[in-house]
Design a protein around this motif. Structure first.
Motif, mmCIF file in Angstrom:
data_model
loop_
_atom_site.group_PDB
_atom_site.id
_atom_site.type_symbol
_atom_site.label_atom_id
_atom_site.label_comp_id
_atom_site.label_asym_id
_atom_site.label_seq_id
_atom_site.Cartn_x
_atom_site.Cartn_y
_atom_site.Cartn_z
ATOM 1 N N THR A 1 0.812 -1.218 0.000
ATOM 2 C CA THR A 1 0.000 0.000 0.000
ATOM 3 C C THR A 1 0.844 1.266 0.000
ATOM 4 O OG1 THR A 1 -0.202 -0.002 2.414
ATOM 5 C CG2 THR A 1 -1.958 -1.094 1.152
ATOM 6 N N ALA B 1 -1.910 2.427 -3.329
ATOM 7 C CA ALA B 1 -2.522 2.735 -2.029
ATOM 8 C C ALA B 1 -3.680 1.800 -1.694
ATOM 9 C CB ALA B 1 -2.986 4.185 -1.992
ATOM 10 N N ARG B 2 -4.253 1.184 -2.695
ATOM 11 C CA ARG B 2 -5.361 0.244 -2.467
ATOM 12 C C ARG B 2 -4.903 -1.176 -2.753
ATOM 13 N NH1 ARG B 2 -11.145 2.156 -3.517
ATOM 14 N NH2 ARG B 2 -11.287 -0.088 -3.418
ATOM 15 N N LEU B 3 -5.218 -2.065 -1.832
ATOM 16 C CA LEU B 3 -4.929 -3.484 -2.050
ATOM 17 C C LEU B 3 -5.910 -4.047 -3.069
ATOM 18 C CD1 LEU B 3 -4.324 -4.694 1.609
ATOM 19 C CD2 LEU B 3 -2.616 -4.494 -0.197
ATOM 20 N N THR C 1 -4.003 -10.269 -4.023
ATOM 21 C CA THR C 1 -2.980 -9.657 -3.172
ATOM 22 C C THR C 1 -1.747 -10.553 -3.116
ATOM 23 O OG1 THR C 1 -4.652 -8.539 -1.840
ATOM 24 C CG2 THR C 1 -2.482 -8.805 -0.843
#
Length: 131
Positions: free
Chosen positions: A18, A23-25, A32
């Protein structure tokens, strides 16, 4: 490929993603893990090695890093067939005291020692059962 050795480090890896990737998974955990594998193709987690793949002595004990370090690297049981790694003593600059848990360098040292000791224990156990 150079392995990354961590102790209970999934949250640390997601933090890195992140802050250094996006910034976003990804939406799913599977996605992921794919991103993590893209950066770190070989990851060993000593907590998982200890709780899932090691011998009964390790599995029945506490899997916190300091406890695993004490069990695998600082104690030796004369009645045990399982080898114990005697970790070399590392002292602080004052020459008297050892590092303590949750200091980055000391945790890294303990993680490396635990990884080495667990690998030896797992291989020894595997060799004993296959002989």
């Amino acid at each position: 490929k150079i392995p990354l050795v961590i102790h209970n480090g999934l949250h640390d890896l997601m933090f890195l993603l992140t802050h250094c990737h996006n910034a976003r998974l990804p939406e799913s955990f599977e996605d992921t893990k794919k991103v993590i594998r893209g950066y770190f193709p070989v990851v060993y987690d000593t907590k998982i090695l200890g709780t899932e793949y090691s011998d009964a002595i390790i599995k029945s004990g506490n899997s916190a890093l300091g406890d695993l370090f004490d069990t695998t690297c600082n104690t030796s049981d004369a009645n045990s067939d399982v080898p114990s790694l005697k970790a070399p003593l590392i002292v602080n600059q004052d020459g008297r005291s050892q590092g303590q848990a949750h200091e980055a360098a000391w945790d890294a040292y303990m993680t490396g020692c635990v990884f080495n000791a667990l690998c030896n224990r797992i291989l020894e156990s595997k060799n004993r059962f296959s002989a």
